[in-house]
Scaffold this active site. Structure first.
Site: not given
Ligand SMILES: Nc1ncnc2c1ncn2[C@@H]1O[C@H](COP(=O)(O)OP(=O)(O)OP(=O)(O)O)[C@@H](O)[C@H]1O
Ligand SMILES: O=C(O)[C@H](O)COP(=O)(O)O
Length: 400
Positions: A34, A199, A357, A381
């Site tokens: 990022r 999330k 991310g 998201g």
């Molecule tokens: N079964 C699970 N239980 C708990 N955590 C999990 C599981 N599967 C994946 N994860 C965790 O999900 C996290 C990533 O989720 P997240 O929704 O933040 O995705 P993202 O690609 O970062 O999207 P965003 O940019 O919206 O944050 C990782 O840190 C991973 O360890």
């Molecule tokens: O990791 C993300 O999806 C963005 O940086 C937004 O973070 P947030 O879900 O904590 O608002």
């Protein structure tokens, strides 16, 4: 939307809202994607003689300073990427920030401390957010929105601040919107969406809209367990969004009605405890069927049969959008599902977009060539909500 090229930035204080929310291992940055993604915008502004003020959130501190979420390591990394000194202010709108900004010469860059150390940044109260945006606005003459990963947040620096300053979109936002727009207009089918991550409450709702657009939805990661529960299975101590179980049932029924193939894990890796991500000590998980998760165990990755199934479901895709790791990929024992899906994307003839991310970080940390994917979005998201067709506060504010 105006772009940087529409702004006269020489000699001006330009506030760049970036998304430097990078994964950290203690204080070390495990993936700087990022920061690298927004660096060209910052470099361009500096080259054009702007005094560049970079601001971002990191993690979810609760409106007060918390050293674990300091942006100091990100400022150091940004300096390394730009190949120049980058100053760091130890607060966001306090004395340190004011002094650092006042001390900037044309072409210099400062990173402010985490915006979310201030309750006003994320407040739901318009007046409180507005008051914080006023204080941010006092630091700058112009605003450049380039934190694509946060444009779905109605936060002071994303939504209220551009209303107070002449503004434009940065190059990262322009690129991201360009690619994602294509996915809303002209998708080659089958259009397969793979969803995972942690999330869950944020992201379950996007399925509502995706059911209108996708041909096939594969669910893994923390998101899977609320669906498994909706199907009547026990999920032990896995991540669960209990209040969303009725919604998941409705999604499953609607998918069937619309002919959208909705694919859930058939097996999972479980353990009685969350793995130690620092020591990476062996976790020795068990493989169990998705309908046989023991009451005292937590599902932490999709199992081998599911990996094969998902690879097959990706093999004939025309377009794939993937957000959210399939498991706790940060630990080697739970990285297999995420690896299998990443490989499935690369092996398919599809135009592939990876958003998020952690998802983008996972792809790189697991050794895949990021250039082999069609597009790696910095927003998870944010990209999902864009594809849902929602008005994103941070983009709407730039359009005004
Ligand atoms: N079964 C699970 N239980 C708990 N955590 C999990 C599981 N599967 C994946 N994860 C965790 O999900 C996290 C990533 O989720 P997240 O929704 O933040 O995705 P993202 O690609 O970062 O999207 P965003 O940019 O919206 O944050 C990782 O840190 C991973 O360890
Ligand atoms: O990791 C993300 O999806 C963005 O940086 C937004 O973070 P947030 O879900 O904590 O608002």
């Amino acid at each position: 939307m105006k772009t940087i090229d529409d702004l006269q930035v020489a000699g001006k204080r330009v506030f760049v809202r970036a998304d430097l929310n990078v994964p950290l291992d203690g204080t070390g940055i495990t993936d700087d994607g990022r920061i690298r993604a927004v660096a060209p915008t910052i470099a361009k502004l500096a080259e054009r003689g702007a005094k560049v003020i970079v601001a971002s959130h990191l993690g979810r501190p609760e409106g007060a300073p918390d050293p674990a979420f300091s942006l100091a390591p990100a400022a150091v990394r940004l300096g390394e990427i730009l190949g120049k000194d980058v100053a760091f202010a130890t607060d966001t709108v306090g004395e340190s920030a004011a002094a650092a900004v006042a001390g900037l010469a044309d072409g210099q860059v400062v990173v402010l401390e985490n915006l979310r150390f201030n309750a006003g940044e994320t407040s739901k109260d318009d007046a409180e957010r507005g008051a914080f945006a006023d204080r941010l606005a006092a630091l700058a003459d112009l605003y450049v929105g380039d934190g694509f990963g946060a444009v779905h947040r109605k936060h002071a620096s994303v939504y209220d601040l551009p209303r107070r300053l002449p503004h434009a979109a940065g190059d990262l936002i322009a690129t991201e919107v360009g690619v994602l727009k294509k996915l809303t207009e002209d998708v080659k089918r089958p259009y397969v969406v793979a969803l995972g991550g942690a999330k869950v409450s944020d992201k379950l709702a996007v399925i509502d809209q995706l059911l209108e657009k996708a041909d096939r939805i594969l669910v893994g990661g923390g998101m899977a367990y609320t669906f498994l529960k909706a199907k009547g299975h026990e999920v032990g101590i896995s991540l669960l969004q209990e209040d969303q179980v009725p919604a998941c049932l409705e999604y499953l029924a609607r998918a069937e009605k619309r002919g959208v193939e909705f694919v859930l894990p058939v097996d999972v890796l479980v353990s009685s405890e969350f793995p130690d991500l620092k020591t990476k000590a062996p976790a020795n998980p068990d493989i169990v069927a998705a309908d046989a998760i023991p009451a005292d165990k937590e599902g932490l990755d999709i199992g081998p049969k599911t990996r094969e199934l998902y690879a097959a479901k990706l093999a004939d895709a025309g377009t794939v959008f993937w957000n959210g790791p399939m498991g706790v990929f940060e630990h080697p024992d739970y990285a297999g599902g995420t690896k299998a899906v990443a490989k499935g994307l690369l092996d398919s003839p599809a135009f592939t977009v990876v958003g998020g991310g952690d998802s983008a970080a996972a792809v790189r940390l697991l050794g895949f060539d990021e250039n082999a994917f069609g597009h790696i979005s910095t927003g998870g998201g944010a990209s999902l909500e864009y594809l849902e067709g929602k008005t994103l506060p941070g983009l709407a504010a730039l359009e005004d």
